[in-house]
Write a protein that holds these residues in place. Structure first.
Motif, PDB file in Angstrom:
ATOM      1  N   ILE A 183       0.861  -1.173   0.000  1.00 27.96           N
ATOM      2  CA  ILE A 183       0.000   0.000   0.000  1.00 27.96           C
ATOM      3  C   ILE A 183       0.897   1.222   0.000  1.00 27.96           C
ATOM      4  O   ILE A 183       1.700   1.394   0.913  1.00 27.96           O
ATOM      5  N   SER A 184       0.773   2.043  -1.043  1.00 25.38           N
ATOM      6  CA  SER A 184       1.648   3.212  -1.101  1.00 25.38           C
ATOM      7  C   SER A 184       0.835   4.488  -1.216  1.00 25.38           C
ATOM      8  O   SER A 184      -0.334   4.466  -1.590  1.00 25.38           O
ATOM      9  N   GLY A 185       1.482   5.584  -0.866  1.00 23.90           N
ATOM     10  CA  GLY A 185       0.817   6.881  -0.975  1.00 23.90           C
ATOM     11  C   GLY A 185       0.048   7.280   0.263  1.00 23.90           C
ATOM     12  O   GLY A 185      -0.703   8.257   0.241  1.00 23.90           O
ATOM     13  N   LEU A 186       0.233   6.526   1.341  1.00 27.25           N
ATOM     14  CA  LEU A 186      -0.471   6.889   2.577  1.00 27.25           C
ATOM     15  C   LEU A 186       0.006   8.245   3.081  1.00 27.25           C
ATOM     16  O   LEU A 186       1.203   8.518   3.081  1.00 27.25           O
ATOM     17  N   PRO A 187      -0.919   9.075   3.523  1.00 24.82           N
ATOM     18  CA  PRO A 187      -0.524  10.377   4.065  1.00 24.82           C
ATOM     19  C   PRO A 187       0.137  10.207   5.431  1.00 24.82           C
ATOM     20  O   PRO A 187       0.020   9.147   6.045  1.00 24.82           O
ATOM     21  N   ALA A 188       0.834  11.238   5.880  1.00 23.27           N
ATOM     22  CA  ALA A 188       1.426  11.201   7.214  1.00 23.27           C
ATOM     23  C   ALA A 188       0.311  11.085   8.247  1.00 23.27           C
ATOM     24  O   ALA A 188      -0.799  11.587   8.040  1.00 23.27           O
TER      25      ALA A 188
ATOM     26  N   PHE B 270      -8.889   7.354   8.413  1.00 26.90           N
ATOM     27  CA  PHE B 270      -8.223   7.231   9.702  1.00 26.90           C
ATOM     28  C   PHE B 270      -9.330   7.029  10.729  1.00 26.90           C
ATOM     29  O   PHE B 270     -10.379   7.679  10.645  1.00 26.90           O
TER      30      PHE B 270
ATOM     31  N   ASP C  33      -4.649   9.422  -4.018  1.00 22.10           N
ATOM     32  CA  ASP C  33      -3.229   9.437  -3.677  1.00 22.10           C
ATOM     33  C   ASP C  33      -2.678   8.050  -3.367  1.00 22.10           C
ATOM     34  O   ASP C  33      -1.473   7.853  -3.257  1.00 22.10           O
ATOM     35  N   ILE C  34      -3.565   7.089  -3.202  1.00 24.61           N
ATOM     36  CA  ILE C  34      -3.166   5.792  -2.660  1.00 24.61           C
ATOM     37  C   ILE C  34      -3.209   4.712  -3.713  1.00 24.61           C
ATOM     38  O   ILE C  34      -4.108   4.683  -4.551  1.00 24.61           O
ATOM     39  N   SER C  35      -2.215   3.828  -3.660  1.00 24.29           N
ATOM     40  CA  SER C  35      -2.303   2.677  -4.554  1.00 24.29           C
ATOM     41  C   SER C  35      -2.045   1.401  -3.784  1.00 24.29           C
ATOM     42  O   SER C  35      -1.141   1.308  -2.963  1.00 24.29           O
ATOM     43  N   ILE C  36      -2.885   0.436  -4.055  1.00 24.32           N
ATOM     44  CA  ILE C  36      -2.815  -0.850  -3.375  1.00 24.32           C
ATOM     45  C   ILE C  36      -2.487  -1.890  -4.436  1.00 24.32           C
ATOM     46  O   ILE C  36      -3.238  -2.055  -5.391  1.00 24.32           O
ATOM     47  N   SER C  37      -1.357  -2.564  -4.279  1.00 26.08           N
ATOM     48  CA  SER C  37      -0.988  -3.560  -5.288  1.00 26.08           C
ATOM     49  C   SER C  37      -0.773  -4.917  -4.644  1.00 26.08           C
ATOM     50  O   SER C  37      -0.549  -5.021  -3.441  1.00 26.08           O
TER      51      SER C  37
END
Ligand code: MN
Ligand code: MN
Ligand code: ZN
Ligand code: ZN
Lengths: 139, 139
Positions: free
Chosen positions: A114-119, B96, B111-115
């Motif tokens: 999972i990428s692009g998670l905000p702070a 959140f 903004d998020i990508s899940i692979s």
DNA sequence: TGCCGCAATTAGACAGAGTCCAATTCTTAT
DNA sequence: ATAAGAATTGGACTCTGTCTAATTGCGGCA
């Protein structure tokens, strides 16, 4: 998790390893979860441990499941709006949730990124990341 | 979503656009959600619409929220084991969830990508992908 | 072994979320 | 205005989960 090897002795050792006093009721509840390795609601656990003959109260089942969660022996799964499920699999993983049947299936977290998670908000730490894929029958 | 422009007329048009008969109660309930753009429980909605003077029953609030979810006017958020939250933001996004305060905050899905997701079980389609970051106060 | 003191268990009352139903009240079309 | 269907309603009900005060079990120690 070797289901076949989940004798009451194995379960007892596991409770001790988590600092839990292994009482008769706790052993039965843990055995219900770990011998099946299935996601179960408190009601299902209650029914299972009292299957042969009544030996554990509702209050104890709830007390014990809470204790197991606090000591990270099991994990809570919040997917069904009606009830909490308890998950004997504590390895990092996610879930399919069939909204029609209520069935919960594991997805290994090792395969997923999972990428692009905000702070995180200031002063907060992550207590868990839950990914739930809600599924239903096609068409 | 322009909160300032959310008059009862705007809300009424939105109900019609979703094929919902705009009754007085439904307009008030939709207005409570869309004028605030906050995640709200059924109880919170009930309290809000009856703030000035009692005009909507508990049964109607539940009926109406269910109707709104079915017609995709709002979305359900399942994060709190005790109650369902209703989300007027229907754009793709995640959450959140502060396990201590109960606060829910949006995370834009763009903004998020899940692979690495596995194939869906045969004959199933995805009904939704929910990513929940459970947070709590640091230390 | 026999006590003591604490930990764990328990029945059942209680609380809160959500559902259901039959009776009533609106809406809308004619 | 009327009639038919849609929406609303109070309140009973179900279900999950919590709480409490009383009881029981258990480990440590004399
Ligand atoms: Mn349960
Ligand atoms: Mn509610
Ligand atoms: Zn799982
Ligand atoms: Zn949201």
């Amino acid at each position: 998790m070797k289901t076949a090897g989940m004798t009451r002795e194995t379960v007892t050792a596991r409770l001790r390893a988590h600092g839990i006093q292994p009482t008769h009721q706790r052993i039965e509840i843990a055995h219900a979860l770990f011998s099946r390795m299935e996601h179960m609601s408190a009601d299902q656990v209650l029914a299972l441990v009292n299957e042969r003959h009544a030996e554990t109260s509702k209050a104890t089942v709830y007390n014990t499941l809470k204790l197991f969660v606090e000591t990270r022996l099991v994990r809570e799964v919040i997917v069904d709006p009606a009830k909490v499920f308890y998950d004997p699999n504590t390895t990092p993983h996610h879930h399919f949730f069939d909204v029609e049947s209520g069935e919960i299936t594991d997805i290994d977290a090792a395969d997923i990124s999972i990428s692009g998670l905000p702070a995180l908000p200031a002063g907060k730490v992550a207590a868990g990341i839950d990914l739930i894929i809600r599924i239903r029958a096609n068409a």
